[in-house]
Design a protein around this motif. Sequence first.
Motif, PDB file in Angstrom:
ATOM      1  N   PRO A   1       0.808  -1.225   0.000  1.00 23.71           N
ATOM      2  CA  PRO A   1       0.000   0.000   0.000  1.00 23.71           C
ATOM      3  C   PRO A   1       0.842   1.277   0.000  1.00 23.71           C
ATOM      4  CG  PRO A   1      -0.941  -1.597   1.513  1.00 23.71           C
ATOM      5  CD  PRO A   1       0.385  -2.150   1.083  1.00 23.71           C
ATOM      6  N   LYS A   2       2.033   1.234   0.605  1.00 20.83           N
ATOM      7  CA  LYS A   2       2.896   2.423   0.604  1.00 20.83           C
ATOM      8  C   LYS A   2       3.393   2.721  -0.806  1.00 20.83           C
ATOM      9  CE  LYS A   2       4.504   2.015   5.393  1.00 20.83           C
ATOM     10  NZ  LYS A   2       5.679   1.819   6.282  1.00 20.83           N
ATOM     11  N   SER A   3       3.701   1.683  -1.560  1.00 20.51           N
ATOM     12  CA  SER A   3       4.118   1.859  -2.949  1.00 20.51           C
ATOM     13  C   SER A   3       2.974   2.449  -3.773  1.00 20.51           C
ATOM     14  CB  SER A   3       4.557   0.516  -3.535  1.00 20.51           C
ATOM     15  OG  SER A   3       4.908   0.647  -4.892  1.00 20.51           O
ATOM     16  N   ILE A   4       1.768   1.981  -3.519  1.00 14.68           N
ATOM     17  CA  ILE A   4       0.595   2.514  -4.219  1.00 14.68           C
ATOM     18  C   ILE A   4       0.402   3.986  -3.890  1.00 14.68           C
ATOM     19  CG2 ILE A   4      -1.930   2.392  -4.342  1.00 14.68           C
ATOM     20  CD1 ILE A   4      -1.643  -0.661  -4.097  1.00 14.68           C
ATOM     21  N   GLN A   5       0.564   4.357  -2.616  1.00 12.22           N
ATOM     22  CA  GLN A   5       0.398   5.753  -2.224  1.00 12.22           C
ATOM     23  C   GLN A   5       1.442   6.643  -2.899  1.00 12.22           C
ATOM     24  OE1 GLN A   5      -2.124   7.126  -0.686  1.00 12.22           O
ATOM     25  NE2 GLN A   5      -1.156   9.102  -1.055  1.00 12.22           N
ATOM     26  N   LYS A   6       2.662   6.136  -3.036  1.00 12.63           N
ATOM     27  CA  LYS A   6       3.696   6.897  -3.740  1.00 12.63           C
ATOM     28  C   LYS A   6       3.311   7.098  -5.207  1.00 12.63           C
ATOM     29  CE  LYS A   6       7.629   5.525  -0.843  1.00 12.63           C
ATOM     30  NZ  LYS A   6       8.909   4.764  -0.797  1.00 12.63           N
ATOM     31  N   ALA A   7       2.692   6.082  -5.795  1.00 14.76           N
ATOM     32  CA  ALA A   7       2.243   6.193  -7.182  1.00 14.76           C
ATOM     33  C   ALA A   7       1.165   7.264  -7.318  1.00 14.76           C
ATOM     34  CB  ALA A   7       1.723   4.850  -7.684  1.00 14.76           C
ATOM     35  N   VAL A   8       0.246   7.303  -6.375  1.00 17.99           N
ATOM     36  CA  VAL A   8      -0.805   8.328  -6.383  1.00 17.99           C
ATOM     37  C   VAL A   8      -0.187   9.716  -6.306  1.00 17.99           C
ATOM     38  CG1 VAL A   8      -2.788   9.260  -5.144  1.00 17.99           C
ATOM     39  CG2 VAL A   8      -2.534   6.780  -5.386  1.00 17.99           C
ATOM     40  N   GLU A   9       0.761   9.890  -5.403  1.00 17.01           N
ATOM     41  CA  GLU A   9       1.425  11.184  -5.243  1.00 17.01           C
ATOM     42  C   GLU A   9       2.170  11.576  -6.508  1.00 17.01           C
ATOM     43  OE1 GLU A   9       3.816  10.556  -1.799  1.00 17.01           O
ATOM     44  OE2 GLU A   9       2.102  10.517  -0.422  1.00 17.01           O
ATOM     45  N   TYR A  10       2.830  10.600  -7.130  1.00 19.22           N
ATOM     46  CA  TYR A  10       3.563  10.868  -8.374  1.00 19.22           C
ATOM     47  C   TYR A  10       2.616  11.317  -9.481  1.00 19.22           C
ATOM     48  CZ  TYR A  10       5.756   9.751 -12.864  1.00 19.22           C
ATOM     49  OH  TYR A  10       6.195   9.801 -14.157  1.00 19.22           O
ATOM     50  N   VAL A  11       1.528  10.583  -9.665  1.00 16.50           N
ATOM     51  CA  VAL A  11       0.573  10.922 -10.723  1.00 16.50           C
ATOM     52  C   VAL A  11      -0.047  12.289 -10.471  1.00 16.50           C
ATOM     53  CG1 VAL A  11      -1.634  10.281 -11.775  1.00 16.50           C
ATOM     54  CG2 VAL A  11       0.095   8.522 -11.325  1.00 16.50           C
ATOM     55  N   GLN A  12      -0.427  12.536  -9.233  1.00 17.16           N
ATOM     56  CA  GLN A  12      -1.069  13.812  -8.904  1.00 17.16           C
ATOM     57  C   GLN A  12      -0.122  14.988  -9.125  1.00 17.16           C
ATOM     58  OE1 GLN A  12      -2.951  13.840  -5.062  1.00 17.16           O
ATOM     59  NE2 GLN A  12      -4.388  15.396  -5.735  1.00 17.16           N
ATOM     60  N   GLN A  13       1.113  14.846  -8.678  1.00 17.67           N
ATOM     61  CA  GLN A  13       2.078  15.941  -8.796  1.00 17.67           C
ATOM     62  C   GLN A  13       2.561  16.137 -10.234  1.00 17.67           C
ATOM     63  OE1 GLN A  13       5.163  14.980  -5.965  1.00 17.67           O
ATOM     64  NE2 GLN A  13       3.761  15.096  -4.215  1.00 17.67           N
ATOM     65  N   THR A  14       2.663  15.035 -10.993  1.00 14.77           N
ATOM     66  CA  THR A  14       3.214  15.111 -12.348  1.00 14.77           C
ATOM     67  C   THR A  14       2.155  15.444 -13.388  1.00 14.77           C
ATOM     68  OG1 THR A  14       4.839  13.424 -11.722  1.00 14.77           O
ATOM     69  CG2 THR A  14       4.603  13.901 -14.065  1.00 14.77           C
ATOM     70  N   TYR A  15       0.973  14.858 -13.251  1.00 13.41           N
ATOM     71  CA  TYR A  15      -0.050  14.995 -14.291  1.00 13.41           C
ATOM     72  C   TYR A  15      -1.327  15.675 -13.810  1.00 13.41           C
ATOM     73  CZ  TYR A  15       3.054  11.550 -16.406  1.00 13.41           C
ATOM     74  OH  TYR A  15       4.153  10.894 -16.890  1.00 13.41           O
ATOM     75  N   GLY A  16      -1.586  15.627 -12.507  1.00 11.94           N
ATOM     76  CA  GLY A  16      -2.770  16.303 -11.968  1.00 11.94           C
ATOM     77  C   GLY A  16      -4.055  15.510 -12.063  1.00 11.94           C
ATOM     78  N   ARG A  17      -4.021  14.363 -12.725  1.00 14.39           N
ATOM     79  CA  ARG A  17      -5.226  13.553 -12.857  1.00 14.39           C
ATOM     80  C   ARG A  17      -4.850  12.167 -13.363  1.00 14.39           C
ATOM     81  NH1 ARG A  17      -4.849  16.039 -17.786  1.00 14.39           N
ATOM     82  NH2 ARG A  17      -5.490  14.779 -19.577  1.00 14.39           N
ATOM     83  N   LEU A  18      -5.808  11.240 -13.301  1.00 14.42           N
ATOM     84  CA  LEU A  18      -5.652   9.922 -13.921  1.00 14.42           C
ATOM     85  C   LEU A  18      -6.962   9.582 -14.608  1.00 14.42           C
ATOM     86  CD1 LEU A  18      -3.734   7.486 -14.315  1.00 14.42           C
ATOM     87  CD2 LEU A  18      -4.928   6.395 -12.409  1.00 14.42           C
ATOM     88  N   ASP A  19      -6.887   9.308 -15.901  1.00 17.39           N
ATOM     89  CA  ASP A  19      -8.091   9.024 -16.686  1.00 17.39           C
ATOM     90  C   ASP A  19      -8.376   7.529 -16.804  1.00 17.39           C
ATOM     91  OD1 ASP A  19      -8.637  11.830 -17.583  1.00 17.39           O
ATOM     92  OD2 ASP A  19      -6.650  11.588 -18.458  1.00 17.39           O
ATOM     93  N   VAL A  20      -7.316   6.739 -16.913  1.00 20.72           N
ATOM     94  CA  VAL A  20      -7.479   5.292 -17.121  1.00 20.72           C
ATOM     95  C   VAL A  20      -6.562   4.540 -16.163  1.00 20.72           C
ATOM     96  CG1 VAL A  20      -7.222   3.389 -18.749  1.00 20.72           C
ATOM     97  CG2 VAL A  20      -8.054   5.616 -19.558  1.00 20.72           C
ATOM     98  N   LEU A  21      -7.143   3.581 -15.442  1.00 20.58           N
ATOM     99  CA  LEU A  21      -6.376   2.686 -14.574  1.00 20.58           C
ATOM    100  C   LEU A  21      -6.643   1.259 -15.035  1.00 20.58           C
ATOM    101  CD1 LEU A  21      -4.729   1.884 -12.050  1.00 20.58           C
ATOM    102  CD2 LEU A  21      -6.873   2.002 -10.742  1.00 20.58           C
ATOM    103  N   ILE A  22      -5.587   0.550 -15.402  1.00 23.73           N
ATOM    104  CA  ILE A  22      -5.725  -0.845 -15.811  1.00 23.73           C
ATOM    105  C   ILE A  22      -5.011  -1.721 -14.793  1.00 23.73           C
ATOM    106  CG2 ILE A  22      -5.352  -2.552 -17.611  1.00 23.73           C
ATOM    107  CD1 ILE A  22      -5.371  -0.358 -19.671  1.00 23.73           C
ATOM    108  N   ASN A  23      -5.794  -2.503 -14.067  1.00 20.22           N
ATOM    109  CA  ASN A  23      -5.248  -3.424 -13.069  1.00 20.22           C
ATOM    110  C   ASN A  23      -4.866  -4.719 -13.769  1.00 20.22           C
ATOM    111  OD1 ASN A  23      -5.430  -2.004 -10.489  1.00 20.22           O
ATOM    112  ND2 ASN A  23      -7.641  -2.008 -10.865  1.00 20.22           N
ATOM    113  N   ASN A  24      -3.621  -4.743 -14.237  1.00 15.15           N
ATOM    114  CA  ASN A  24      -3.128  -5.861 -15.025  1.00 15.15           C
ATOM    115  C   ASN A  24      -2.201  -6.785 -14.241  1.00 15.15           C
ATOM    116  OD1 ASN A  24      -2.230  -7.277 -17.641  1.00 15.15           O
ATOM    117  ND2 ASN A  24      -0.310  -6.354 -16.912  1.00 15.15           N
TER     118      ASN A  24
END
Length: 245
Positions: free
Chosen positions: A76-99
């Motif tokens: 979960p900590k790795s996932i939270q870092k990913a959220v922070e990265y996406v938010q800070q870098t792109y400001g949004r996420l349009d598509v999430l593919i759980n592959n």
Amino acid sequence: MQTTKKDMVQVIQNKKIALISGGNRGIGYELGKQLAEKDYQVILGSRNADKGQEAASSLKNLGYDVSVFELDVDDPKSIQKAVEYVQQTYGRLDVLINNAGVYLDEELKMTEEDPAILEKTLRTNLLGPYHLIRSFLSLMREHNYGRIINISSGYGQMDGMDQTGPGSYKLSKLALNGLTRLLAAEVSGNIKINAVCPGWVRTDMGGPHAPRSVEEAAKSILWLAELEQDGPNGEFFRNGLQINW
């Protein structure tokens, strides 16, 4: 003419942002390639940083605009870092593919195999998608847009649970299907959550004798990333057709 940071931001704002877990190989890699061809800004999530960089470099050499982020869906900590990265870098996420997923079963029945196999399988195949969806939903709700695709399997269909097979894997996909329906019932607005079976595919998991290529599998999945607002939500598909849970 030199490209400025402002120009780069504008380019990103004009693209849809897609994150693919397990994006460094197999179906995930091909999904990233095909989304990049459609001019998405693609983020390859990879548990192994070096393999992720290799995958991203391979696609960049082909002219595709992709990035990579070290992502362990079991953490979960790795996932939270990913959220922070996406938010800070792109400001949004349009598509999430759980592959990202694991297939650890051998020939043993569930009553005979080490319980650790089931526990590990559920952590990756069920809890990983759960934490990713839960963590990114607020960002999607903020922009009232999201397309979430859970890569499932026909092994997870309820009417196949009375047949022996890879029990831990089957149970994890059955649970993922249930999660898809539950969360889809909770979301509102222009956010869609669906499950899809890619079929038996020639990957490290599917083996060399599988009848389907990764290109065919990815193509059968990606239409769910481009659903209109009145598109399906909380459904299960294979080859573009709805199938039974």
